[in-house]
Design a protein around this motif. Structure first.
Motif, PDB file in Angstrom:
ATOM      1  N   LEU A   1       0.789  -1.230  -0.001  1.00  0.00           N
ATOM      2  CA  LEU A   1       0.002   0.124   0.023  1.00  0.00           C
ATOM      3  C   LEU A   1       0.721   1.285   0.116  1.00  0.00           C
ATOM      4  N   ALA A   2       1.995   1.163   0.849  1.00  0.00           N
ATOM      5  CA  ALA A   2       2.936   2.389   0.911  1.00  0.00           C
ATOM      6  C   ALA A   2       3.381   2.523  -0.584  1.00  0.00           C
ATOM      7  N   LEU A   3       3.972   1.498  -1.163  1.00  0.00           N
ATOM      8  CA  LEU A   3       4.562   1.643  -2.447  1.00  0.00           C
ATOM      9  C   LEU A   3       3.597   2.159  -3.413  1.00  0.00           C
ATOM     10  N   SER A   4       2.523   1.684  -3.563  1.00  0.00           N
ATOM     11  CA  SER A   4       1.383   2.320  -4.524  1.00  0.00           C
ATOM     12  C   SER A   4       1.106   3.640  -4.337  1.00  0.00           C
ATOM     13  N   GLY A   5       0.941   3.997  -2.998  1.00  0.00           N
ATOM     14  CA  GLY A   5       0.758   5.359  -2.758  1.00  0.00           C
ATOM     15  C   GLY A   5       1.784   6.506  -3.131  1.00  0.00           C
ATOM     16  N   PHE A   6       3.099   5.726  -2.974  1.00  0.00           N
ATOM     17  CA  PHE A   6       4.368   6.541  -3.425  1.00  0.00           C
ATOM     18  C   PHE A   6       4.403   6.922  -4.907  1.00  0.00           C
ATOM     19  N   LEU A   7       3.933   5.582  -5.611  1.00  0.00           N
ATOM     20  CA  LEU A   7       3.871   5.700  -7.216  1.00  0.00           C
ATOM     21  C   LEU A   7       2.778   6.652  -7.805  1.00  0.00           C
ATOM     22  N   ILE A   8       1.732   6.891  -6.937  1.00  0.00           N
ATOM     23  CA  ILE A   8       0.806   7.567  -7.264  1.00  0.00           C
ATOM     24  C   ILE A   8       1.144   8.996  -6.965  1.00  0.00           C
ATOM     25  N   TYR A   9       1.716   9.299  -5.878  1.00  0.00           N
ATOM     26  CA  TYR A   9       2.169  10.506  -5.571  1.00  0.00           C
ATOM     27  C   TYR A   9       3.296  11.011  -6.729  1.00  0.00           C
ATOM     28  N   ASP A  10       4.108  10.282  -6.753  1.00  0.00           N
ATOM     29  CA  ASP A  10       5.395  10.711  -7.877  1.00  0.00           C
ATOM     30  C   ASP A  10       4.943  10.733  -9.057  1.00  0.00           C
ATOM     31  N   GLY A  11       3.654  10.305  -9.575  1.00  0.00           N
ATOM     32  CA  GLY A  11       3.201  10.252 -11.063  1.00  0.00           C
ATOM     33  C   GLY A  11       2.497  11.517 -11.143  1.00  0.00           C
ATOM     34  N   LEU A  12       1.650  11.850  -9.956  1.00  0.00           N
ATOM     35  CA  LEU A  12       0.784  13.368  -9.926  1.00  0.00           C
ATOM     36  C   LEU A  12       1.798  14.519  -9.936  1.00  0.00           C
ATOM     37  N   LYS A  13       2.822  13.980  -9.021  1.00  0.00           N
ATOM     38  CA  LYS A  13       3.777  15.263  -9.017  1.00  0.00           C
ATOM     39  C   LYS A  13       4.552  15.621 -10.051  1.00  0.00           C
ATOM     40  N   SER A  14       4.796  14.585 -10.905  1.00  0.00           N
ATOM     41  CA  SER A  14       5.469  14.580 -12.202  1.00  0.00           C
ATOM     42  C   SER A  14       4.724  15.354 -13.361  1.00  0.00           C
ATOM     43  N   VAL A  15       3.363  15.147 -13.294  1.00  0.00           N
ATOM     44  CA  VAL A  15       2.511  15.630 -14.179  1.00  0.00           C
ATOM     45  C   VAL A  15       1.703  17.081 -13.821  1.00  0.00           C
ATOM     46  N   THR A  16       1.964  18.201 -14.448  1.00  0.00           N
ATOM     47  CA  THR A  16       1.348  19.309 -13.938  1.00  0.00           C
ATOM     48  C   THR A  16       0.072  19.565 -14.904  1.00  0.00           C
ATOM     49  N   ASN A  17      -1.010  20.309 -14.099  1.00  0.00           N
ATOM     50  CA  ASN A  17      -2.065  20.736 -14.750  1.00  0.00           C
ATOM     51  C   ASN A  17      -1.689  22.042 -15.456  1.00  0.00           C
ATOM     52  N   HIS A  18      -1.511  22.186 -16.720  1.00  0.00           N
ATOM     53  CA  HIS A  18      -1.087  23.306 -17.460  1.00  0.00           C
ATOM     54  C   HIS A  18      -2.265  24.062 -17.962  1.00  0.00           C
ATOM     55  N   VAL A  19      -2.072  25.354 -17.935  1.00  0.00           N
ATOM     56  CA  VAL A  19      -3.140  26.144 -18.671  1.00  0.00           C
ATOM     57  C   VAL A  19      -2.890  26.086 -20.206  1.00  0.00           C
ATOM     58  N   TYR A  20      -3.697  25.993 -20.909  1.00  0.00           N
ATOM     59  CA  TYR A  20      -3.570  25.851 -22.711  1.00  0.00           C
ATOM     60  C   TYR A  20      -4.321  27.016 -23.359  1.00  0.00           C
ATOM     61  N   CYS A  21      -3.503  27.372 -24.423  1.00  0.00           N
ATOM     62  CA  CYS A  21      -4.329  28.282 -25.267  1.00  0.00           C
ATOM     63  C   CYS A  21      -4.778  27.410 -26.550  1.00  0.00           C
ATOM     64  N   PRO A  22      -6.024  27.351 -27.054  1.00  0.00           N
ATOM     65  CA  PRO A  22      -6.225  26.493 -28.276  1.00  0.00           C
ATOM     66  C   PRO A  22      -5.627  27.142 -29.659  1.00  0.00           C
ATOM     67  N   VAL A  23      -5.005  26.193 -30.356  1.00  0.00           N
ATOM     68  CA  VAL A  23      -4.382  26.323 -31.657  1.00  0.00           C
ATOM     69  C   VAL A  23      -5.283  26.157 -32.836  1.00  0.00           C
ATOM     70  N   LEU A  24      -5.844  24.578 -32.617  1.00  0.00           N
ATOM     71  CA  LEU A  24      -6.601  24.069 -33.636  1.00  0.00           C
ATOM     72  C   LEU A  24      -7.727  23.330 -32.894  1.00  0.00           C
ATOM     73  N   ASP A  25      -9.084  23.459 -33.165  1.00  0.00           N
ATOM     74  CA  ASP A  25     -10.092  22.606 -32.939  1.00  0.00           C
ATOM     75  C   ASP A  25     -10.855  22.193 -34.254  1.00  0.00           C
ATOM     76  N   GLU A  26     -10.245  21.126 -34.884  1.00  0.00           N
ATOM     77  CA  GLU A  26     -10.899  20.767 -36.340  1.00  0.00           C
ATOM     78  C   GLU A  26     -11.868  19.594 -36.056  1.00  0.00           C
ATOM     79  N   ASP A  27     -13.032  19.511 -36.624  1.00  0.00           N
ATOM     80  CA  ASP A  27     -14.145  18.573 -36.507  1.00  0.00           C
ATOM     81  C   ASP A  27     -14.474  18.156 -38.039  1.00  0.00           C
ATOM     82  N   PHE A  28     -13.935  18.739 -38.977  1.00  0.00           N
ATOM     83  CA  PHE A  28     -13.863  18.627 -40.358  1.00  0.00           C
ATOM     84  C   PHE A  28     -15.328  18.771 -40.845  1.00  0.00           C
TER      85      PHE A  28
END
Length: 454
Positions: A99-126
C-alpha cells in the motif's frame, strides 16, 4: 465298503463304483443355497428341532464414533510455537509495504505531471471540409526514407472528408504505370513537396524489374497552420485494417534546428500495423509510441523509450479512440482515451546525449558530437516548434514488417521489392476492402501557456 459309516452325506454324493448294488437305493442330496433365508423355506420337522433352529441376531444400528468435544488431546495449546506469530505478521507487513509503495507511485506520478493552462491552436471537426489554410497534402514518391511503397498524392481519391470525418485511404496504382515503361516526375509538374530528386521521380523499367510506387495514399500535415512548442494534442481516430498498412499520427520539427533527422527529433504519438491480431509483430490490436533522437541516422535512440499498448479484447480498427500527447519543458507522454492510460512517458531529467549513451564514434571512425549541449536545456531537441502529421503508409523496406513473417510477399534487401509486393496484390488487397483506411473524427491542438505568445 463304506469306510466312513458316520458320514452318510459324503457317501451319498460320492460317485458310486460301477456295479455296486447301493446305486439303486441311494439318492443325491440337494445342494444348499447359501443365500437362502433360514426361515420360511425350512421343513416343519427342522423347525421343530432345537438343533436346526437358531434365533435371528438382533438388528444392528449405526453407532457414532465421533470424538466428543474435550476428549481429544491438544498439546499445541499447552506449548505455543514462538515462530507461529510470523504467519500473521509477515503477510500484514507485505500488505502495508504494498500500500505504501502504491501510494508513493501515485504521488510521484501526480507530482511529475502538472495541470498546465493551454491556449487553443486548432479545434478541427472537419465539418467544413479540409481547411487548406491548416492542412497540406504532401506529394512525393520517395518512401519517406523507409522505402515505403505508397505515392502520397494531393488527390481527393486518397484524402477526403466524408460524413463529417477525414478519411485517408490507400488505393491501387494504375496498372498501365506498373506494366509498361513509365516515369513519374513530380518536379516537372511542380507538385512535389520537396526538391530531392529521389523523392520526386519514380520509374517503371520492365527490363530491370523496377516499378513506380504500387500504391497511392495520403500524408497530410499542419505545418502551414498549427504548430506548438510544448502543449497538448488529441486526435480521435479509427485505425485501418488491412495487411501491410502502416498508419501513424506523429510530429516533426518545423525547422531542423539541431541538424538533419533524427538530430532535431521526431515524436510518434501512435503507430500501428493493419494486419490482424495474429501477426507476430503486433497487428491492429497493438499501437506504439516513441521518440526519435540521435546524432545521425545510424545512432537513433528510439528504442530507449518505445512502448507498446495492446487493446483489451478488441482492436484499434474496431472503433474510435483518442490518441493524445502531453508535452512540457519537464516531460512528454502519450496516452489513449484518458491521461490516466499513459503509453510512453519520458522525463526530461537529464540531457538526451546522456540518455542515449552513444558510442564515441560511428562505424567509420568519425567522432560523434553532441548536437544539443549548447542549449543547456534537458528537453533539447524537443524544445522547438513541431507540427502534426496524419498518414497511412504501405509496406516498406526498413524492417517495420520483418522478412519471412506471415507470408510477407517481399524481401527488404531485394531491388525488386515494390514489384514483388505488386505481384502479390491478390493476396493483400482484399483485406483492405472492409476498413482499409484511417478515419479521423477530430483534431485538437493546444499551446501551453507561457510559450509562443500564449
Amino acid at each position: 465298503m463304506d469306510y466312513n459309516h458316520g458320514m452318510a452325506t459324503t457317501t451319498a454324493i460320492s460317485t458310486p463304483r460301477e456295479g455296486s448294488l447301493e446305486n439303486d437305493s441311494i439318492e443325491q442330496a440337494p445342494t444348499r443355497n447359501p443365500f437362502q433365508s433360514p426361515y420360511g423355506s425350512m421343513p416343519a420337522s427342522a423347525m421343530g428341532s432345537s438343533s436346526a433352529f437358531q434365533p435371528a441376531a438382533p438388528p444392528r444400528y449405526f453407532h457414532s464414533r465421533r470424538i466428543r468435544k474435550g476428549e481429544q488431546e491438544r498439546p499445541w495449546l499447552d506449548r505455543k510455537d514462538p515462530k507461529e506469530k510470523w504467519v500473521t505478521i509477515i503477510p500484514v507487513i507485505g500488505i502495508v509495504v504494498g500500500l505504501a509503495l502504491s501510494g508513493f507511485l501515485i504521488y510521484d506520478g501526480l507530482k511529475s505531471v502538472t495541470n498546465h493552462v493551454y491556449c487553443p491552436v486548432l479545434d478541427e471537426d472537419f465539418s467544413g471540409g479540409l481547411n487548406s489554410q491548416v492542412w497540406t497534402k504532401e506529394v512525393e514518391v520517395g518512401g519517406y526514407g523507409n522505402g515505403q511503397f505508397e505515392w502520397t498524392t494531393n488527390s481527393d481519391e486518397n484524402a477526403f472528408v466524408q460524413d463529417g470525418m477525414l478519411v485517408i485511404k490507400p488505393t491501387l496504382q494504375d496498372e498501365k504505370l506498373m506494366e509498361t515503361n513509365n516515369v513519374i516526375n513530380l518536379l516537372k509538374d511542380g507538385s512535389c513537396s520537396t526538391t530531392n530528386w529521389l523523392d520526386c521521380v519514380a520509374v517503371t523499367n520492365t527490363t530491370n524489374g523496377t516499378v513506380v510506387n504500387p500504391v497511392k495514399s495520403a500524408r497530410i500535415n499542419t505545418k502551414a497552420g498549427a504548430t506548438i512548442k510544448y502543449g497538448r494534442v488529441e486526435v480521435e481516430a479509427r485505425m485501418p485494417a488491412g495487411d501491410w498498412l502502416w498508419p501513424a499520427i506523429w510530429m516533426l520539427p518545423v525547422k531542423d534546428t539541431y541538424g538533419a533527422w533524427p538530430a532535431s527529433g521526431e515524436i510518434d504519438i501512435v503507430e500501428s500495423r493493419g494486419n490482424n491480431y495474429t501477426y507476430p509483430q503486433g497487428g491492429n490490436n497493438i499501437v506504439s509510441s516513441t521518440l526519435h533522437w540521435g546524432p545521425d541516422t545510424n545512432n537513433d535512440g528510439w528504442f530507449r523509450n518505445n512502448v507498446k499498448r495492446q487493446a483489451l479484447h478488441t482492436t484499434y480498427a474496431a472503433g474510435f479512440h483518442t490518441y493524445g500527447l502531453e508535452w512540457s519543458e519537464k516531460y512528454i507522454f502519450s496516452y489513449i482515451d484518458t491521461r490516466l492510460l499513459q503509453v510512453m512517458y519520458v522525463n526530461f531529467n537529464k540531457p538526451f546525449w546522456q540518455k542515449g549513451d552513444f558510442p564515441p564514434s560511428d562505424s567509420n571512425g568519425t567522432r560523434l558530437v553532441d548536437p544539443w549541449s549548447q542549449t543547456g536545456e534537458k528537453s533539447t531537441p524537443f524544445d522547438q516548434d513541431f507540427y502534426l502529421i496524419l498518414n497511412v503508409a504501405v509496406g516498406g523496406t526498413n524492417g517495420w514488417f520483418e522478412d519471412g513473417v506471415k507470408s510477407k510477399p517481399w524481401v527488404d534487401a531485394s531491388p525488386t521489392a515494390p514489384r514483388d509486393f505488386w505481384n502479390a496484390r491478390d493476396q493483400w488487397y482484399p483485406t483492405w476492402e472492409k476498413n482499409g483506411q484511417m478515419t479521423v473524427k477530430s483534431v485538437k491542438i493546444s499551446q501551453q501557456k507561457g510559450f509562443n505568445g500564449c
